[in-house]
Motif scaffolding. Structure first.
Motif, short mmCIF file in Angstrom:
data_model
loop_
_atom_site.label_atom_id
_atom_site.label_comp_id
_atom_site.label_asym_id
_atom_site.label_seq_id
_atom_site.Cartn_x
_atom_site.Cartn_y
_atom_site.Cartn_z
N ILE A 49 -8.73 3.94 -4.16
CA ILE A 49 -8.89 3.43 -5.32
C ILE A 49 -8.39 2.03 -5.30
N VAL A 50 -7.42 1.73 -4.76
CA VAL A 50 -6.85 0.33 -4.38
C VAL A 50 -8.00 -0.37 -3.77
N VAL A 105 -11.19 -0.06 -3.27
CA VAL A 105 -12.30 -0.29 -4.10
C VAL A 105 -12.19 -1.46 -5.20
N THR A 106 -10.85 -1.30 -5.76
CA THR A 106 -10.55 -2.36 -6.82
C THR A 106 -10.26 -3.81 -6.12
N VAL A 107 -9.71 -3.79 -5.15
CA VAL A 107 -9.77 -5.13 -4.46
C VAL A 107 -10.89 -5.54 -3.93
N LEU A 139 -13.86 -4.94 -5.06
CA LEU A 139 -14.91 -5.41 -6.24
C LEU A 139 -14.08 -6.73 -6.72
N SER A 140 -13.13 -6.84 -6.96
CA SER A 140 -12.07 -8.14 -7.55
C SER A 140 -12.93 -9.31 -6.64
#
Length: 140
Positions: A115-116, A118-120, A122-123
């Protein structure tokens, strides 16, 4: 035009004409001024047509390259997003397998890391897109 006339006023008419003629030789764009094309054609018949055809061919080539580049960029973006989605689904499958096989803590840790990550990712993707749009925008 008024400023140009004011600057040229002190000069003799012949000098003014020569300044204007020499200034007209400086031009922008793919084609020289029509008077210069006529002069070229007078020296080498058909040269003006050849120059105009070359400019048109160059324009078509540039347009085709811009279109091709845009299409390739779009395809690469879609392929990258599809690869990310496939990798995400596979990783989540591994997490589900770990939880089902009794390794809930390890599965939860791996799931959190995913999750971390993927979040990074996409950011960073959004930041890159924002930077690209700023760079691609023409200055006003």
């Amino acid at each position: 035009m008024e400023r140009v006339e004011a600057i040229l006023e002190p000069f003799e008419p012949e000098v003014r004409r020569e300044i204007v003629e020499r200034t007209m030789l400086v031009h922008q764009g793919p084609l020289p001024p029509a008077s210069l094309l006529r002069d070229y054609d007078a020296v080498v018949p058909g040269l003006a047509r050849e120059i105009a055809d070359g400019a048109a061919e160059e324009r078509r080539f540039r347009h085709a390259m811009v279109q091709r580049t845009g299409t390739q960029e779009f395809i690469l973006n879609i392929a990258g997003l599809a690869a990310m989605l496939i990798a995400l689904v596979l990783m989540l499958g591994i997490v589900a397998y770990m939880v089902a096989s009794g390794e809930a803590k390890a599965g939860a840790a791996l799931g959190g890391a995913i999750i971390v990550g993927v979040t990074v990712a996409l950011s960073n993707y959004r930041k890159a897109q924002g930077t690209r749009e700023t760079v691609d925008k023409p200055e006003e």
